[in-house]
Design an enzyme around this catalytic site. Structure first.
Site, PDB file in Angstrom:
ATOM      1  N   SER A   1       6.816  -1.197  10.272  1.00 19.41           N
ATOM      2  CA  SER A   1       5.813  -0.653  10.047  1.00 19.41           C
ATOM      3  C   SER A   1       5.037   0.989   9.337  1.00 19.41           C
ATOM      4  O   SER A   1       6.082   1.317   9.885  1.00 19.41           O
ATOM      5  CB  SER A   1       4.258  -1.129  10.595  1.00 19.41           C
ATOM      6  OG  SER A   1       2.874  -0.352  10.478  1.00 19.41           O
ATOM      7  N   SER A   2       4.280   0.974   8.259  1.00 22.30           N
ATOM      8  CA  SER A   2       4.089   2.334   7.806  1.00 22.30           C
ATOM      9  C   SER A   2       3.086   2.863   9.004  1.00 22.30           C
ATOM     10  O   SER A   2       3.383   3.889   8.962  1.00 22.30           O
ATOM     11  CB  SER A   2       2.900   2.072   6.410  1.00 22.30           C
ATOM     12  OG  SER A   2       3.790   1.666   5.184  1.00 22.30           O
TER      13      SER A   2
ATOM     14  N   MET B   1       0.769  -0.791  -0.307  1.00 20.33           N
ATOM     15  CA  MET B   1       0.048   0.292  -0.212  1.00 20.33           C
ATOM     16  C   MET B   1       0.925   0.880   0.156  1.00 20.33           C
ATOM     17  O   MET B   1       0.235   2.514   0.722  1.00 20.33           O
ATOM     18  CB  MET B   1      -1.038  -0.166   1.307  1.00 20.33           C
ATOM     19  CG  MET B   1      -2.168  -0.931   0.911  1.00 20.33           C
ATOM     20  SD  MET B   1      -3.533  -1.225   2.371  1.00 20.33           S
ATOM     21  CE  MET B   1      -2.341  -0.398   3.446  1.00 20.33           C
TER      22      MET B   1
ATOM     23  N   HIS C   1       9.579  -2.780   3.896  1.00 18.92           N
ATOM     24  CA  HIS C   1       9.401  -3.602   1.875  1.00 18.92           C
ATOM     25  C   HIS C   1      10.219  -3.958   0.711  1.00 18.92           C
ATOM     26  O   HIS C   1      10.102  -4.068   0.225  1.00 18.92           O
ATOM     27  CB  HIS C   1       8.310  -2.521   1.426  1.00 18.92           C
ATOM     28  CG  HIS C   1       7.239  -2.065   2.172  1.00 18.92           C
ATOM     29  ND1 HIS C   1       6.831  -1.414   2.984  1.00 18.92           N
ATOM     30  CD2 HIS C   1       6.130  -2.804   2.266  1.00 18.92           C
ATOM     31  CE1 HIS C   1       5.785  -0.975   3.288  1.00 18.92           C
ATOM     32  NE2 HIS C   1       4.826  -1.943   2.745  1.00 18.92           N
TER      33      HIS C   1
ATOM     34  N   ASN D   1       4.250   3.990   0.818  1.00 18.20           N
ATOM     35  CA  ASN D   1       4.719   4.615   2.710  1.00 18.20           C
ATOM     36  C   ASN D   1       5.711   3.401   3.003  1.00 18.20           C
ATOM     37  O   ASN D   1       5.826   3.239   3.359  1.00 18.20           O
ATOM     38  CB  ASN D   1       3.164   4.462   3.217  1.00 18.20           C
ATOM     39  CG  ASN D   1       4.867   5.472   4.590  1.00 18.20           C
ATOM     40  OD1 ASN D   1       4.497   5.173   5.445  1.00 18.20           O
ATOM     41  ND2 ASN D   1       5.053   6.925   4.030  1.00 18.20           N
ATOM     42  N   LEU D   2       6.858   3.516   1.738  1.00 11.64           N
ATOM     43  CA  LEU D   2       7.128   1.988   2.133  1.00 11.64           C
ATOM     44  C   LEU D   2       8.485   2.418   2.797  1.00 11.64           C
ATOM     45  O   LEU D   2       9.278   3.408   2.685  1.00 11.64           O
ATOM     46  CB  LEU D   2       8.342   1.373  -0.017  1.00 11.64           C
ATOM     47  CG  LEU D   2       7.550   1.212  -0.671  1.00 11.64           C
ATOM     48  CD1 LEU D   2       8.141   1.266  -2.240  1.00 11.64           C
ATOM     49  CD2 LEU D   2       6.618   0.575  -0.357  1.00 11.64           C
ATOM     50  N   HIS D   3       9.476   1.531   3.494  1.00 14.72           N
ATOM     51  CA  HIS D   3       9.964   1.246   4.694  1.00 14.72           C
ATOM     52  C   HIS D   3      11.262  -0.375   4.149  1.00 14.72           C
ATOM     53  O   HIS D   3      11.059  -0.511   3.029  1.00 14.72           O
ATOM     54  CB  HIS D   3       8.964   1.170   6.024  1.00 14.72           C
ATOM     55  CG  HIS D   3       8.333   0.300   5.822  1.00 14.72           C
ATOM     56  ND1 HIS D   3       8.991  -1.085   5.847  1.00 14.72           N
ATOM     57  CD2 HIS D   3       7.025   0.376   6.520  1.00 14.72           C
ATOM     58  CE1 HIS D   3       7.556  -1.824   6.270  1.00 14.72           C
ATOM     59  NE2 HIS D   3       6.604  -0.681   6.542  1.00 14.72           N
TER      60      HIS D   3
ATOM     61  N   GLY E   1       5.128 -10.355   4.018  1.00 16.52           N
ATOM     62  CA  GLY E   1       5.466 -10.246   5.139  1.00 16.52           C
ATOM     63  C   GLY E   1       5.145 -10.998   6.221  1.00 16.52           C
ATOM     64  O   GLY E   1       4.090 -11.006   6.736  1.00 16.52           O
TER      65      GLY E   1
ATOM     66  N   ASP F   1       2.684  -9.291   9.099  1.00 15.32           N
ATOM     67  CA  ASP F   1       1.190  -9.644   9.251  1.00 15.32           C
ATOM     68  C   ASP F   1       0.777 -11.088   9.068  1.00 15.32           C
ATOM     69  O   ASP F   1       0.112 -11.469   7.952  1.00 15.32           O
ATOM     70  CB  ASP F   1       0.459  -8.519   7.171  1.00 15.32           C
ATOM     71  CG  ASP F   1       0.833  -7.462   7.572  1.00 15.32           C
ATOM     72  OD1 ASP F   1       0.137  -6.800   9.000  1.00 15.32           O
ATOM     73  OD2 ASP F   1       1.300  -6.802   6.980  1.00 15.32           O
TER      74      ASP F   1
HETATM   75  O1  PAF Z   1       0.125  -5.845   3.429  1.00 18.57           O
HETATM   76  C1  PAF Z   1      -0.161  -4.830   2.860  1.00 18.57           C
HETATM   77  O2  PAF Z   1      -0.008  -4.128   2.259  1.00 18.57           O
HETATM   78  C2  PAF Z   1      -2.018  -5.072   1.993  1.00 18.57           C
HETATM   79  O3  PAF Z   1      -3.192  -5.408   2.575  1.00 18.57           O
HETATM   80  C3  PAF Z   1      -1.899  -5.286   0.739  1.00 18.57           C
HETATM   81  C4  PAF Z   1      -1.602  -7.699   0.770  1.00 18.57           C
HETATM   82  C5  PAF Z   1      -1.127  -4.653  -0.188  1.00 18.57           C
HETATM   83  C6  PAF Z   1      -3.685  -5.643   0.157  1.00 18.57           C
HETATM   84  O4  PAF Z   1      -4.204  -4.288   0.143  1.00 18.57           O
END
Ligand code: PAF
Length: 276
Positions: free
Chosen positions: A180-181, A26, A33, A28-30, A142, A145
């Site tokens: 985490s974002s 989604m 990611h 807002n990469l850290h 990851g 989650d």
């Molecule tokens: O983990 C996330 O960033 C989101 O839940 C995903 C898997 C991109 C789905 O929107």
């Protein structure tokens, strides 16, 4: 690196690739990611990263509007790493109301799902759409989650999707805080305290291994300790890591999962561990 915003352009571009590694995000990469993308690169030359804040997985009182959207900065971080960034608009992903959705398994109503009704249906639906659009050979998620990863594995298995799911270890700050974002929402004071969640889970692991108390007593102690530090614990659970069901006496492959709010920010974390 190409930045693509439409499904048709992405499909045209991907036609010439027969092996694709996919990292859905989604944005807002850290560093967490980036670790997923680096792992994806080990599986295919063509790495697609999607950046899409999926409205379907946010509840009415959640942070959809304020969720950080940082496409330019994200693309800078991915430059030289990813082959393609797929950044569709909401209208591109959902040109008409998504009246057909994935109904995830009952575990989606437990743990995070208990306080986020519909969240995992929204995740499973967008991931299914993204899988259909990208048609990857492998997809990387990851372990932070953990419940999401479990549900995605079920999605792939139960719908016979020809995709290998790769689970990547959680990347942590030096304090132990899982990247985490949503860490960006924390005030300076909250950030300094945020590793307490991981520390509480680590104590749970030690106490389970010590074997002196019941799981219920261990969970109660950890919950009370965090609440006393000013957190609002949503849940702490000791589960079988393969089924995500509450752990039983004889289970050996375990995971402790926790979700708690610090101020307005809801954080999650988990630790997998073995008994015996
Ligand atoms: O983990 C996330 O960033 C989101 O839940 C995903 C898997 C991109 C789905 O929107």
């Amino acid at each position: 690196m190409q930045i693509i915003h439409t499904v048709s352009e992405l499909r045209n571009t991907l036609k010439s690739h027969n092996k694709i590694a996919f990292v859905p995000t989604m944005g807002n990469l850290h560093a967490g990611h980036i670790h997923l993308v680096e792992l994806a690169k080990q599986y295919a030359e063509c790495v697609v990263v999607s950046i899409f804040v999926n409205p379907l997985q946010f509840g009415p009182n959640e942070d959809l509007a304020s969720y950080p959207r940082t496409l330019d900065a994200d693309c800078e971080k991915l430059n030289g790493l990813a082959s393609i960034v797929f950044a569709p608009s909401a209208a591109e992903m959902y040109p008409e109301p998504q009246t057909m959705t994935i109904k995830p398994p009952p575990i989606a109503d437990e743990l995070c799902g208990a306080s986020r009704p519909g969240h995992f249906a929204g995740v499973a639906t967008v991931v299914m759409k993204l899988f259909n659009i990208v048609q990857p050979t492998v997809a990387v998620f990851g372990k932070k989650d953990f419940q999401q990863l479990f549900i995605i594995k079920q999605l792939v298995k139960q719908f016979n999707l020809p995709i290998e799911i790769i689970a990547s270890d959680t990347v942590r700050e030096a304090s132990g805080l899982a990247m985490s974002s949503r860490n960006g929402y924390l005030s300076e004071k909250e950030r300094a305290a945020a590793s307490q969640l991981n520390q509480a889970l680590q104590r749970v692991v030690q106490e389970v291994k010590g074997g002196k108390c019941t799981f219920d007593a261990i969970i109660k102690t950890a919950t009370n300790a965090l609440n006393a530090e000013g957190w609002m614990v949503d849940y702490i659970a000791i589960c079988d890591a393969n089924s995500l069901q509450p752990a039983q006496e004889n289970d050996t492959n375990l995971v402790v999962l926790g979700a708690a709010k610090l101020g307005k920010t809801r954080l999650i974390d988990n630790i997998e561990f073995q008994l015996k």
